[in-house]
Design a protein around this motif. Structure first.
Motif: not given
Lengths: 199, 199
Positions: A59-69, A119-125
């Motif tokens: 979840a943390a890795i994909t969240t960081e990936s979405f931020r990069q995108l 379940d991962y608010p940062a990811y959803v955001e």
DNA sequence: ACCTGAACACCGTTCAAGT
DNA sequence: ACCTGAACACCGTTCAAGT
């Protein structure tokens, strides 16, 4: 001075970074918690002090990936703030380029490896922000008469879906050689997006 | 009489079938060679008499999945052989329905779990057939003036990509609630495909 | 030819213990 | 609070051995 900051430092982010590196080198199937720990120089159980389980690290890795995108899209469309149609094309091409440059990052973002995303608010955001940016460009295009008037979110699903679909099929090797021999993925995306603005 | 045919029978197909069942019940992450063997009633090393490795079994499962998708598409468009536009819509909706009905089958087909697809001729052939069917419908639509004149394969990538993209984003939970509360996936696909034939 | 069972390396996760 | 090391259940794969 920046050498071995962790051990008693920012291990959490070091683990995320290690994960991204392993992803780029060994692909999604090569990503294991134990390898991540080892690459960060800690024992195999150390990650559990920072992440509930492997899913949580993913979840943390994909969240960081979405931020990069999100950032790459933002930078791609920024120069054309007064020309919505160019923003649309530039955004679509940047999306394709991101997928080609960070194939396994893109794959882990969209291949269902993360199982309970809610379940991962940062990811959803992070995903919400990315989608919101797409909707903004769509809306600007509609205001400028470049895209048909329709609910912007629905139009966004259509356009984003178009780009995402072509890129995904290309990455999975599902696009026939008779097509790929003559057209690059960027070209196919470009052609497809143009059809939205042609009517 | 159909009870325990294998042990000395058609274990190979029994393993593929067991794999598909596990996929439906436990998802992609729950699919293991050992579980497949156990469900087929053989030892954990028995599958190696029929498949080189896990990738090879996955290739067989995805091949069978593509054949099933091919059949469902064929049946969906068959009734409209004289109306290309209806074929296009029916095919797109059948594609979406397949994904919704067999979510994990669809996911394993398109999530990059199979890593060297080119090594599996039956797989390559099954995907080629599916794509070929799409191209045929596209071409019929073009001949009927329903779709713009363009290289059919390129148009097929565009249309298939559109449908595939929307369905994939929906399956990954990437489509915002503000959209999904008001529109079903089938509706979104339908709306998007209509835009191709509207111009 | 097809299948079994022991073996090995690797994995995610837990837990008592150390600092 | 953060990290280690032993332990456990599970996994993919190999191989000698059985039929």
């Amino acid at each position: 001075m920046p050498a071995k900051k962790y051990h008693h430092g920012d291990l959490k982010n070091a683990l995320i970074q290690a994960g991204i590196e392993i992803l780029a080198k060994e692909g999604v199937s090569g990503l294991s918690l134990r390898k991540v720990a080892s690459r960060a120089g800690v024992s195999h159980s150390a990650p559990y002090s920072h992440f509930k389980d492997k899913q949580s690290l993913i979840a943390a890795i994909t969240t960081e990936s979405f931020r990069q995108l999100y950032e790459e899209l933002r930078e791609a469309i920024a120069p054309f703030s007064s020309d919505p149609k160019k923003q649309l094309t530039a955004g679509a091409l940047a999306y394709a380029q991101f997928a080609l440059d960070h194939t396994d990052m893109f794959k882990i973002m969209f291949s269902g490896v993360l199982e309970k995303e809610k379940d991962y608010p940062a990811y959803v955001e992070a995903t919400r922000q990315t989608f919101g940016q797409v909707v903004q460009v769509i809306q600007a295009c509609q205001d400028a008469g470049v895209l048909r008037p329709a609910p912007p979110e629905v139009m966004a699903v259509s356009v984003w879906g178009q780009v995402h679909g072509i890129v995904s099929l290309a990455l999975e090797g599902q696009i026939s050689h008779t097509v790929l021999d003559r057209h690059s993925v960027r070209e196919l995306v470009s052609l497809a997006v143009d059809q939205f603005t042609a009517a």
